[in-house]
Motif scaffolding. Structure first.
Motif, short mmCIF file in Angstrom:
data_model
loop_
_atom_site.label_atom_id
_atom_site.label_comp_id
_atom_site.label_asym_id
_atom_site.label_seq_id
_atom_site.Cartn_x
_atom_site.Cartn_y
_atom_site.Cartn_z
N GLU A 154 3.73 2.93 -5.39
CA GLU A 154 3.58 1.61 -5.27
C GLU A 154 2.79 1.04 -4.56
O GLU A 154 3.39 -0.12 -4.53
CB GLU A 154 4.98 2.28 -3.63
CG GLU A 154 5.85 1.05 -2.92
CD GLU A 154 6.95 1.27 -4.15
OE1 GLU A 154 6.70 1.47 -5.59
OE2 GLU A 154 7.44 0.18 -4.34
N ILE A 155 2.53 1.78 -4.09
CA ILE A 155 0.49 0.79 -2.82
C ILE A 155 0.16 0.66 -4.23
O ILE A 155 -0.96 -0.21 -3.81
CB ILE A 155 0.59 1.34 -1.96
CG1 ILE A 155 2.27 1.77 -0.53
CG2 ILE A 155 -0.43 0.84 -0.48
CD1 ILE A 155 1.11 2.98 0.66
N GLY A 156 -0.10 2.10 -4.76
CA GLY A 156 -1.74 1.09 -5.74
C GLY A 156 -2.59 1.90 -5.18
O GLY A 156 -3.40 1.75 -5.52
N ILE B 144 5.79 -1.34 5.59
CA ILE B 144 4.90 -1.01 5.34
C ILE B 144 3.43 -1.90 5.40
O ILE B 144 3.48 -2.21 3.53
CB ILE B 144 4.21 0.22 5.44
CG1 ILE B 144 4.22 1.41 4.22
CG2 ILE B 144 4.85 1.88 6.44
CD1 ILE B 144 3.88 2.71 3.63
N ALA C 222 5.00 9.20 -5.30
CA ALA C 222 6.24 7.66 -5.13
C ALA C 222 5.47 7.08 -4.20
O ALA C 222 5.43 5.29 -4.79
CB ALA C 222 7.28 7.81 -5.43
N LEU C 223 5.03 7.46 -3.11
CA LEU C 223 4.30 6.00 -2.58
C LEU C 223 2.84 5.93 -2.84
O LEU C 223 2.32 4.50 -2.67
CB LEU C 223 4.61 7.17 -0.33
CG LEU C 223 4.02 5.47 0.24
CD1 LEU C 223 4.88 4.59 0.13
CD2 LEU C 223 3.54 7.01 1.28
N PRO D 246 9.70 9.00 1.29
CA PRO D 246 8.92 8.77 0.10
C PRO D 246 8.08 10.70 -0.91
O PRO D 246 7.30 10.50 0.21
CB PRO D 246 8.30 7.89 -0.51
CG PRO D 246 7.36 6.74 0.85
CD PRO D 246 9.36 8.36 1.49
#
Lengths: 121, 468
Positions: A45-47, A3, A41-42, A37
């Motif tokens: 991951e993307i901040g 994504i 966690a997601l 996810p």
């Protein structure tokens, strides 16, 4: 499935996540029953903020694309609600795309071909 | 001898590191690199005009860096010939800061020029982030049991040293017994494990880079990438344990201060070797996975100040992988990152201030004088007063006759002041210049003092006056 989040886009980040997960389900990149996810966690991951991911999952759940529960987290629904129609918002969007396509001079056959390719994908 | 040994050790640690920094940061060819001075290598840079411009930028800054490197090596050679240990230590400490700052200046300039050129080309930072949904939160490489066992073992080694120092275990450390020098050294080695463990967990749980449309490639790359770093931390934790145990053995079998210098040297060499292995593995990994064609570009060049410091208020992550060098760095816009940045600045300023302090201590001669009531020992802000009426005995002797270990205070080539443990006597107060060669031992009702003036003649004259 990859994504892509564009922070400068006019589309809010939660909608970008929602749209791409929908496209992933439609294309088969995300299979029925597949685990998504966790919100934490997601977001890590993307901040981005956890609330943003949570909002995206909430919309996906409301729209019937995913199931969420405390134990198993978020999963792609095994069976989608097939209403066999598209909502008014999407109809308006489709109308806009068709109009722009017409103005660009593309032939209806080429346009159909493009749709078929996307449909197949 | 110690001064020369220390100088050589610093020289052989610093110079290869600087060469390595030069080679990795200023490559001759930029075309096959993912970044040019910390700016993503983009398809827009591949036309003839851009090629020519970037060639000039890279060549210019490479040349500047090379000149700086040569100057730094020459300064390092000059530092080798300084005879005085304290001056040499201050020189090397300042050198470390100056060297790393200087070698990074051309890089920062290059980064600024590349960002300007990007703007000139009309490349707009879109701030795009990628995430591979299938791998989110699933890629881990940390060998948790090995790390935990190493940390627990380290604590056992420290506890063992404490038990020896407090005389619970019947092991003789000679003159070091009860000074806690052995415990302090062992603890300072193993404390790095305690600091490294959370870093290993942070890295293991850090976000995964997306380098390909293929999730399996992304998974393999990120697993390997995390493994290289976490393996390094686990290995270093075991090395620390080994070094801590080895330190105790050295203290038990060699009752000498030179032991500490041997241990430190050996430890530095091991550290250097481990970093070398880590670097080779990282280079091999990047070569295998990171090609310009395969990399999905995440447009965050503008978040990297000077290409080195990450500042992105929109990014909620605390740590990110470095653009230069190895390992991870903090997001300076994150509250925790701000705290760590402030702490790092304070550490740098404090260490420079301590260098000034040490310099003042080394350059200020100690002074002893007397009045009707007291013998007054004075050095900078420290002053000892020995009441003459409490003096039981006083003797004048040669410093080579005594063997002492510092417990607390200052122990430099020309200043020894504070609490020392003297072989065969026990805890005493020192206030002397070891280079003066002689000392006056003063025994009072509750304390033993070893004092001297700044030279042998002055000490001798003072003792004569005192005796009269």
């Amino acid at each position: 499935m990859i994504i892509k989040i564009n922070e400068y886009s006019d589309i809010p980040i939660y909608m970008q996540i929602r749209n791409q997960i929908v496209m992933g389900i439609s294309s088969g990149e995300l299979e029925a029953g597949e685990q998504l996810p966790t919100v934490r966690a997601l977001s890590t991951e993307i901040g981005i903020n956890t609330m943003t991911v949570s909002k995206a999952y909430q919309i996906l759940k409301t729209e019937g694309y995913i199931l969420t529960d405390r134990k198993n987290g978020a999963r792609v629904r095994m069976e989608m609600n097939r209403s066999k129609s598209i909502n008014n918002e999407n109809k308006d969007e489709l109308k806009r795309i068709v109009s722009e396509a017409k103005l660009s001079g593309i032939s209806i056959n080429d346009f159909k071909k493009m749709i078929e390719e996307m449909w197949g994908k | 001898m110690t001064s020369m040994y220390f100088g050589l050790l610093m020289f052989f640690c610093m110079v290869p590191v600087l060469f390595f920094v030069f080679i990795s940061m200023y490559p001759r060819k930029w075309e096959n690199k993912n970044r040019i001075f910390g700016v993503n290598n983009r398809p827009e840079f591949n036309n003839e005009k851009s090629h020519e411009f970037i060639n000039i930028v890279t060549a210019t800054h490479r040349k500047e860096a090379l000149i700086i490197l040569i100057l730094l090596v020459l300064i390092a050679v000059a530092l080798l010939v300084i005879p005085d240990f304290t001056t040499k230590m201050i020189g090397w400490s300042v050198y470390i800061y100056v060297a790393f700052f200087a070698i990074l200046v051309p890089y920062a300039l290059g980064n600024s020029e590349m960002k300007k050129y990007k703007k000139y080309l009309g490349v707009i930072s879109e701030k795009v982030m990628y995430a591979d949904l299938k791998n989110v939160g699933k890629i881990h490489s940390l060998n948790v049991p090995m790390l935990i066992i190493a940390d627990i073992l380290g604590l056992f080694v420290v506890a063992f040293a404490v038990l020896i120092d407090i005389n619970i275990l019947p092991i003789n450390l000679g003159i070091f017994q009860g000074t806690f020098i052995c415990t302090a050294l062992v603890a300072s080695i193993t404390v790095t494990n305690i600091i490294a463990a959370p870093i290993a967990f942070i890295v293991d749980n850090s976000r995964n880079d997306v380098i390909s449309e293929n999730s399996d490639i992304n998974a393999n790359y990120n697993r390997a990438r995390k493994k290289v770093f976490t393996d390094f931390i686990v290995a270093m934790s075991w090395v620390d344990d080994f070094m801590a145990a080895f330190t105790i053995l050295m203290f038990i079998f060699l009752h000498s201060e030179i032991v500490m210098i041997y241990i430190l040297s050996f430890y530095l060499l091991l550290l250097l070797f481990s970093v070398f292995i880590f670097t080779l593995r990282k280079i091999a990994l990047d070569k295998r996975y990171l090609t310009v064609e395969s990399k999905l570009i995440e447009e965050d060049d503008d978040s990297w100040i000077l290409g080195m410091f990450y500042f992105n208020p929109d990014d909620k992550r605390f740590s990110v992988e470095k653009r230069i060098g190895m390992g991870w760095t903090v997001n300076m816009a994150h509250p925790m990152g701000k705290l760590i940045s402030v702490f790092a600045i304070i550490t740098i300023v404090a260490s420079l201030a301590s260098m000034i302090w040490i310099g003042m201590m080394a350059s200020t001669p100690i002074d002893i004088h007397e009045n009707d009531e007291y013998i007054i020992c004075h050095h900078l802000w420290d002053e000892y007063k020995i009441n003459k009426s409490e003096i039981v005995s006083a003797e004048y002797s040669d410093l080579s006759n005594i063997h002492a270990v510092r417990i607390a205070g200052t122990g430099m080539e020309n200043v020894a002041k504070g609490d020392f443990k003297v072989d065969g006597i026990g805890k005493c107060k020192f206030f002397l210049n070891p280079q003066a060669g002689n000392y006056i031992k003063i025994v009072t009702s509750d304390q033993i003092y070893y004092i001297s003036d700044n030279t042998e003649d002055e000490t001798s004259a003072f003792f004569k006056n005192l005796s009269e």
